[in-house]
Design an enzyme around this catalytic site. Structure first.
Site, PDB file in Angstrom:
ATOM      1  N   GLY A 290      15.114   1.560 -49.550  1.00 15.86           N
ATOM      2  CA  GLY A 290      15.941   2.432 -48.712  1.00 15.86           C
ATOM      3  C   GLY A 290      16.314   3.721 -49.419  1.00 15.86           C
ATOM      4  N   ASP A 291      16.630   3.627 -50.710  1.00 12.39           N
ATOM      5  CA  ASP A 291      16.953   4.826 -51.499  1.00 12.39           C
ATOM      6  C   ASP A 291      15.741   5.754 -51.563  1.00 12.39           C
ATOM      7  OD1 ASP A 291      19.339   3.409 -52.039  1.00 12.39           O
ATOM      8  OD2 ASP A 291      18.422   2.489 -53.809  1.00 12.39           O
TER       9      ASP A 291
END
Length: 304
Positions: A248-249
């Site tokens: 996600g990052d």
């Protein structure tokens, strides 16, 4: 300039064993360590795309020095607030099953928090702040709201990658981007999703609540980008998932790096999806080469 904020960074210590016996002496097969934290992950992936950025947050002690030195060795600028207690160490124990021990982290004083706010107050209309992850228990629950309010006053854009109430409370301040996955979105609206198309009405609700752009990831089912004017649906690359940590990052970083370069939301979304997939298919964070290798597999269509 892009700034990333990690309020409770860590040294992640990965220990691999053939087996683990509780109460016995166990010997590792291999070990590794690196700085952890969602904002730090964003900084490291941005650097893969040669996108200048600066890492903010709180560090302390010899572990904090390690985090700072590691990032500086990767030529990532830092401007951490130094606190009295040590930055935490999180243990990732890999055997036939993976176990984690996450430490609480250092106490953050009111004075420490004030120093951070003073750094945020220096951001202006040409800057963007990425707020990622949870808030340490020693900081007020209103921490994100206080920081994004400062951004609003100084006309700095901001991105929030957080869950639940943390995310809801910053929406009225109009974040440039939020990136819940489908589980987090489902928890916000007490529902579940089985297809990417089902996400669209709920993403629109987040836009109505204040978000300028919303990316929702649905693992192998794809991802959607929604804003006031349109919605895009992306088909993700196929591959063996080796690692979900940091995916996600990486999506946030890939989006920001491409958008800063092109100012094209569709192209930024394509890089976002490819970056998240590249990390998922790797043992660590994605590389620029892996992202560009997967780009041709990312197909995007406009659905609104």
């Amino acid at each position: 300039m892009i700034y990333t904020l990690t309020l409770n960074p860590s040294v992640d210590y990965i220990v691999q064993l053939e087996s683990f016996q509780l109460g016995e002496l166990n010997r590792s097969v291999r070990e590794a360590k690196f700085p952890g934290g969602k904002g730090i992950n964003v900084s490291r992936v941005l650097k893969q795309f040669d996108t200048g950025n600066k890492a903010l947050g709180f560090v302390g002690g010899f572990t904090g020095e390690y985090v700072e030195q590691y990032l500086q060795n990767e030529e990532i600028a830092t401007d951490f607030v130094k606190v009295a207690e040590d930055t935490r160490i999180n243990i990732k124990l890999k055997t036939e099953k993976e176990s984690e021990i996450n430490a609480k982290g250092p106490n953050i004083s009111d004075y420490d928090f004030q120093l951070l706010k003073e750094k945020i107050q220096k951001l202006g209309s040409e800057d963007l702040l990425v707020l990622a992850g949870s808030i340490p228990s020693s900081l007020p629950e209103t921490t994100y709201e206080e920081l994004v309010k400062i951004c609003g006053e100084n006309r700095a854009e901001f991105v929030v990658d957080a869950e639940g109430d943390l995310l809801k409370k910053v929406l009225p301040y109009k974040p440039f981007l939020i990136k819940p996955n489908h589980h987090e979105l489902g928890e916000l609206f007490s529902t579940t999703f089985t297809t990417a198309e089902e996400v669209i009405p709920y993403g629109k609700k987040l836009v109505d609540m204040g978000a300028k752009n919303v990316i929702v990831s649905l693992a192998d089912k794809g991802a959607v980008l929604i804003n006031e004017h349109t919605a895009y649906l992306a088909k993700v690359p196929s591959g063996e998932v080796k690692n979900s940590v940091g995916a996600g990052d990486s999506m946030v970083a890939g989006f920001l790096a491409a958008y800063e370069r092109t100012r094209d939301l569709k192209e930024a979304f394509r890089y976002s999806v490819s970056s998240g997939s590249a990390t998922a298919f790797s043992l660590g964070l994605c590389t620029k080469e892996k992202v560009e290798e997967l780009l041709t597999q990312v197909t995007i269509k406009e659905i609104l």
